[in-house]
Scaffold this motif. Structure first.
Motif, PDB file in Angstrom:
ATOM      1  N   VAL A 282     -36.169 -36.437  47.842  1.00 41.48           N
ATOM      2  CA  VAL A 282     -36.721 -35.185  48.349  1.00 41.48           C
ATOM      3  C   VAL A 282     -35.989 -34.757  49.612  1.00 41.48           C
ATOM      4  O   VAL A 282     -35.645 -35.581  50.463  1.00 41.48           O
ATOM      5  CB  VAL A 282     -38.236 -35.353  48.626  1.00 41.48           C
ATOM      6  N   ARG A 283     -35.703 -33.479  49.736  1.00 44.21           N
ATOM      7  CA  ARG A 283     -34.953 -32.945  50.858  1.00 44.21           C
ATOM      8  C   ARG A 283     -35.911 -32.477  51.954  1.00 44.21           C
ATOM      9  O   ARG A 283     -36.660 -31.523  51.775  1.00 44.21           O
ATOM     10  CB  ARG A 283     -34.079 -31.778  50.398  1.00 44.21           C
ATOM     11  N   LEU A 284     -35.871 -33.152  53.055  1.00 40.40           N
ATOM     12  CA  LEU A 284     -36.690 -32.810  54.206  1.00 40.40           C
ATOM     13  C   LEU A 284     -35.790 -32.746  55.432  1.00 40.40           C
ATOM     14  O   LEU A 284     -34.580 -32.949  55.366  1.00 40.40           O
ATOM     15  CB  LEU A 284     -37.793 -33.863  54.413  1.00 40.40           C
ATOM     16  N   ASP A 285     -36.433 -32.423  56.536  1.00 42.93           N
ATOM     17  CA  ASP A 285     -35.716 -32.416  57.798  1.00 42.93           C
ATOM     18  C   ASP A 285     -35.111 -33.802  58.027  1.00 42.93           C
ATOM     19  O   ASP A 285     -35.818 -34.815  57.935  1.00 42.93           O
ATOM     20  CB  ASP A 285     -36.698 -32.068  58.920  1.00 42.93           C
ATOM     21  N   PRO A 286     -33.813 -33.891  58.309  1.00 37.11           N
ATOM     22  CA  PRO A 286     -33.198 -35.217  58.491  1.00 37.11           C
ATOM     23  C   PRO A 286     -33.816 -36.007  59.636  1.00 37.11           C
ATOM     24  O   PRO A 286     -33.684 -37.226  59.678  1.00 37.11           O
ATOM     25  CB  PRO A 286     -31.719 -34.899  58.754  1.00 37.11           C
ATOM     26  N   LYS A 287     -34.467 -35.335  60.563  1.00 35.37           N
ATOM     27  CA  LYS A 287     -35.109 -36.054  61.664  1.00 35.37           C
ATOM     28  C   LYS A 287     -36.433 -36.681  61.242  1.00 35.37           C
ATOM     29  O   LYS A 287     -37.003 -37.478  61.980  1.00 35.37           O
ATOM     30  CB  LYS A 287     -35.341 -35.101  62.837  1.00 35.37           C
ATOM     31  N   LEU A 288     -36.947 -36.286  60.072  1.00 39.06           N
ATOM     32  CA  LEU A 288     -38.220 -36.818  59.600  1.00 39.06           C
ATOM     33  C   LEU A 288     -37.973 -38.095  58.814  1.00 39.06           C
ATOM     34  O   LEU A 288     -37.395 -38.065  57.737  1.00 39.06           O
ATOM     35  CB  LEU A 288     -38.935 -35.799  58.706  1.00 39.06           C
ATOM     36  N   THR A 289     -38.383 -39.200  59.369  1.00 36.14           N
ATOM     37  CA  THR A 289     -38.349 -40.457  58.628  1.00 36.14           C
ATOM     38  C   THR A 289     -39.723 -40.674  58.000  1.00 36.14           C
ATOM     39  O   THR A 289     -40.676 -39.959  58.296  1.00 36.14           O
ATOM     40  CB  THR A 289     -37.981 -41.618  59.556  1.00 36.14           C
ATOM     41  N   SER A 290     -39.822 -41.659  57.134  1.00 35.57           N
ATOM     42  CA  SER A 290     -41.068 -41.816  56.391  1.00 35.57           C
ATOM     43  C   SER A 290     -41.349 -43.282  56.117  1.00 35.57           C
ATOM     44  O   SER A 290     -40.465 -44.141  56.209  1.00 35.57           O
ATOM     45  CB  SER A 290     -41.018 -41.037  55.076  1.00 35.57           C
ATOM     46  N   VAL A 291     -42.607 -43.535  55.753  1.00 33.21           N
ATOM     47  CA  VAL A 291     -43.069 -44.846  55.311  1.00 33.21           C
ATOM     48  C   VAL A 291     -43.816 -44.637  54.004  1.00 33.21           C
ATOM     49  O   VAL A 291     -44.710 -43.793  53.926  1.00 33.21           O
ATOM     50  CB  VAL A 291     -43.993 -45.510  56.344  1.00 33.21           C
ATOM     51  N   SER A 292     -43.448 -45.369  52.961  1.00 36.42           N
ATOM     52  CA  SER A 292     -44.108 -45.249  51.664  1.00 36.42           C
ATOM     53  C   SER A 292     -45.202 -46.294  51.546  1.00 36.42           C
ATOM     54  O   SER A 292     -45.043 -47.443  51.970  1.00 36.42           O
ATOM     55  CB  SER A 292     -43.107 -45.414  50.520  1.00 36.42           C
TER      56      SER A 292
ATOM     57  N   ARG B 241     -57.720 -27.928  56.841  1.00 40.09           N
ATOM     58  CA  ARG B 241     -57.245 -26.585  57.162  1.00 40.09           C
ATOM     59  C   ARG B 241     -55.763 -26.695  57.496  1.00 40.09           C
ATOM     60  O   ARG B 241     -55.396 -27.377  58.463  1.00 40.09           O
ATOM     61  CB  ARG B 241     -58.004 -25.974  58.343  1.00 40.09           C
ATOM     62  N   VAL B 242     -54.930 -26.035  56.713  1.00 38.72           N
ATOM     63  CA  VAL B 242     -53.488 -26.166  56.890  1.00 38.72           C
ATOM     64  C   VAL B 242     -52.877 -24.774  57.006  1.00 38.72           C
ATOM     65  O   VAL B 242     -53.036 -23.952  56.092  1.00 38.72           O
ATOM     66  CB  VAL B 242     -52.844 -26.920  55.704  1.00 38.72           C
ATOM     67  N   PRO B 243     -52.150 -24.477  58.099  1.00 41.00           N
ATOM     68  CA  PRO B 243     -51.428 -23.200  58.195  1.00 41.00           C
ATOM     69  C   PRO B 243     -50.242 -23.197  57.238  1.00 41.00           C
ATOM     70  O   PRO B 243     -49.456 -24.148  57.206  1.00 41.00           O
ATOM     71  CB  PRO B 243     -50.972 -23.155  59.660  1.00 41.00           C
ATOM     72  N   VAL B 244     -50.120 -22.136  56.455  1.00 38.33           N
ATOM     73  CA  VAL B 244     -49.065 -22.062  55.452  1.00 38.33           C
ATOM     74  C   VAL B 244     -48.365 -20.710  55.536  1.00 38.33           C
ATOM     75  O   VAL B 244     -48.859 -19.765  56.155  1.00 38.33           O
ATOM     76  CB  VAL B 244     -49.626 -22.264  54.027  1.00 38.33           C
ATOM     77  N   THR B 245     -47.217 -20.659  54.887  1.00 38.89           N
ATOM     78  CA  THR B 245     -46.437 -19.427  54.759  1.00 38.89           C
ATOM     79  C   THR B 245     -46.188 -19.178  53.283  1.00 38.89           C
ATOM     80  O   THR B 245     -45.819 -20.104  52.550  1.00 38.89           O
ATOM     81  CB  THR B 245     -45.107 -19.543  55.503  1.00 38.89           C
TER      82      THR B 245
ATOM     83  N   GLY C  72     -49.348 -24.614  65.084  1.00 41.26           N
ATOM     84  CA  GLY C  72     -50.292 -25.569  65.637  1.00 41.26           C
ATOM     85  C   GLY C  72     -49.755 -26.976  65.737  1.00 41.26           C
ATOM     86  O   GLY C  72     -50.436 -27.848  66.283  1.00 41.26           O
ATOM     87  N   GLY C  73     -48.574 -27.245  65.232  1.00 43.31           N
ATOM     88  CA  GLY C  73     -47.986 -28.576  65.330  1.00 43.31           C
ATOM     89  C   GLY C  73     -48.664 -29.630  64.493  1.00 43.31           C
ATOM     90  O   GLY C  73     -48.461 -30.830  64.700  1.00 43.31           O
ATOM     91  N   VAL C  74     -49.492 -29.213  63.491  1.00 41.35           N
ATOM     92  CA  VAL C  74     -50.169 -30.201  62.648  1.00 41.35           C
ATOM     93  C   VAL C  74     -49.197 -30.805  61.646  1.00 41.35           C
ATOM     94  O   VAL C  74     -49.113 -32.019  61.490  1.00 41.35           O
ATOM     95  CB  VAL C  74     -51.365 -29.545  61.913  1.00 41.35           C
ATOM     96  N   PHE C  75     -48.438 -29.944  60.968  1.00 44.74           N
ATOM     97  CA  PHE C  75     -47.466 -30.396  59.979  1.00 44.74           C
ATOM     98  C   PHE C  75     -46.098 -29.829  60.325  1.00 44.74           C
ATOM     99  O   PHE C  75     -46.001 -28.744  60.916  1.00 44.74           O
ATOM    100  CB  PHE C  75     -47.844 -29.927  58.571  1.00 44.74           C
ATOM    101  N   PRO C  76     -45.041 -30.517  59.918  1.00 49.03           N
ATOM    102  CA  PRO C  76     -43.707 -29.919  60.047  1.00 49.03           C
ATOM    103  C   PRO C  76     -43.602 -28.680  59.164  1.00 49.03           C
ATOM    104  O   PRO C  76     -44.273 -28.567  58.140  1.00 49.03           O
ATOM    105  CB  PRO C  76     -42.767 -31.036  59.576  1.00 49.03           C
ATOM    106  N   ALA C  77     -42.792 -27.756  59.548  1.00 49.15           N
ATOM    107  CA  ALA C  77     -42.619 -26.527  58.772  1.00 49.15           C
ATOM    108  C   ALA C  77     -41.757 -26.790  57.539  1.00 49.15           C
ATOM    109  O   ALA C  77     -40.868 -27.648  57.553  1.00 49.15           O
ATOM    110  CB  ALA C  77     -41.982 -25.445  59.634  1.00 49.15           C
ATOM    111  N   GLY C  78     -42.029 -26.048  56.463  1.00 42.97           N
ATOM    112  CA  GLY C  78     -41.191 -26.091  55.273  1.00 42.97           C
ATOM    113  C   GLY C  78     -41.578 -27.107  54.233  1.00 42.97           C
ATOM    114  O   GLY C  78     -40.867 -27.244  53.235  1.00 42.97           O
ATOM    115  N   LEU C  79     -42.699 -27.814  54.397  1.00 41.63           N
ATOM    116  CA  LEU C  79     -43.125 -28.771  53.370  1.00 41.63           C
ATOM    117  C   LEU C  79     -43.748 -28.009  52.203  1.00 41.63           C
ATOM    118  O   LEU C  79     -44.598 -27.138  52.395  1.00 41.63           O
ATOM    119  CB  LEU C  79     -44.137 -29.770  53.940  1.00 41.63           C
ATOM    120  N   LEU C  80     -43.349 -28.340  50.985  1.00 42.86           N
ATOM    121  CA  LEU C  80     -43.862 -27.651  49.811  1.00 42.86           C
ATOM    122  C   LEU C  80     -45.341 -27.977  49.611  1.00 42.86           C
ATOM    123  O   LEU C  80     -45.750 -29.141  49.604  1.00 42.86           O
ATOM    124  CB  LEU C  80     -43.069 -28.058  48.567  1.00 42.86           C
ATOM    125  N   VAL C  81     -46.141 -26.921  49.414  1.00 41.87           N
ATOM    126  CA  VAL C  81     -47.570 -27.073  49.146  1.00 41.87           C
ATOM    127  C   VAL C  81     -47.885 -26.743  47.695  1.00 41.87           C
ATOM    128  O   VAL C  81     -48.619 -27.466  47.024  1.00 41.87           O
ATOM    129  CB  VAL C  81     -48.401 -26.188  50.099  1.00 41.87           C
TER     130      VAL C  81
END
Length: 299
Positions: free
Chosen positions: A114-124, A184-188, A229-238
């Motif tokens: 999955v293509r995300l912001d390269p600065k975003l690391t993750s834990v599965s 409650r999630v702000p979306v575009t 609001g800084g809750v989620f990173p921008a651009g994540l598919l909903v």
């Protein structure tokens, strides 16, 4: 009297017929056993004369043999059918196992690609059985504070946003799903760029609230996180916009909520706030005061 007379004739007549039949059979046996050219010609003439006319007598025997063969063939077909049914049942079980393995493999591959912001690391993490929570729509993960998990981080499956971390233990953490009433999630909405709030209502199609201009939004439009609001990173598919039965605009979530096996927790960090205008925008020039005004002030 007549009956007694008939019985007197019936007994001797029956005995005579039996004797004639026995003599005929004996003569036929002897005739068939004698080896000689004349007798052989006689047998051949007898066969040629009478045997072809006995085809009608062989019809019941032929039909009976055909019925027996047909029954045996039906029995073999029935056994083959039962064997094929058993094999089909086994194949269905193998197919179900293969489909489950394929889905798990696809989810893991999607999490890796999955293509995300390269600065975003993750834990599965693996989804565990939920032991009860104040939320109706939530799941447990087998990762916690020892893995660096922090409250508020976003979680995704192989494709779309699933929810956010709400409650962290040492070895487990709870994920509140987007479908929960507390979410409650702000979306575009793309491509119109309209901003809205995705509000969970315990249904599989959460509605869009506070939409700026609903006339610019169409079913099928792509929905991503806005990052407000800084809750989620921008651009994540909903998901994508659909119209519900109540005529409200709702979101068909991209995540497969029916098969949440593995989730990916995104390590997001608060965005750095920039207050300096930078060198490209110079500060406004300050005009110097005239000397007279300066001398007047001194006086």
């Amino acid at each position: 009297m007549a009956r007694d007379r008939d019985e007197d004739y019936a007994g001797p007549l029956r005995r005579i017929l039996i004797a004639v039949l026995a003599i005929g059979l004996a003569l036929s046996f002897l005739l068939w056993r004698i080896d000689g050219p004349r007798v052989e010609r006689l047998r051949s003439a007898f066969v040629d004369r009478f045997v072809p006319t006995f085809d009608w007598a062989m019809v019941p025997v032929t039909k009976a043999l055909g019925m027996v063969e047909g029954f045996q063939s039906y029995a073999r077909i029935y056994e083959q059918n039962q064997e094929l049914r058993r094999e089909l049942q086994q194949m269905k079980a193998w197919k179900e196992a293969a489909v489950q393995l394929e889905q798990q493999n696809a989810k893991l591959l999607a999490q890796n690609q999955v293509r995300l912001d390269p600065k975003l690391t993750s834990v599965s993490g693996v989804v565990l059985a939920d032991s009860g929570s104040p939320f109706r729509q939530s799941v447990l993960l087998n990762v916690g504070s020892r893995d660096g998990i922090v409250d508020g981080w976003a979680t995704m499956d192989g494709l779309g946003l699933v929810g956010r971390i709400s409650g962290v233990g040492k070895a487990t953490s709870r994920v509140v799903l987007l479908t929960d009433t507390a979410s409650r999630v702000p979306v575009t909405i793309q491509p119109a760029g309209q901003r809205a709030l995705l509000a969970g209502d315990n249904s599989t199609l959460p509605p869009l609230d506070f939409l700026e201009n609903p006339d610019l939004v169409r079913p099928g439009d792509r929905v991503v996180t806005s990052g407000d609001g800084g809750v989620f990173p921008a651009g994540l598919l909903v998901g994508q916009v659909v119209q519900g039965q109540d005529r409200r605009l709702r979101v068909l979530l991209a995540a497969d909520y029916q098969r949440l096996d593995f989730l990916r927790v995104l390590r997001s960090h608060p965005a750095e706030r920039i207050t300096d205008v930078g060198p490209l925008v110079p500060p406004p020039a300050v005009e110097p005061l005239p000397p007279a005004a300066a001398g007047g002030e001194d006086g």
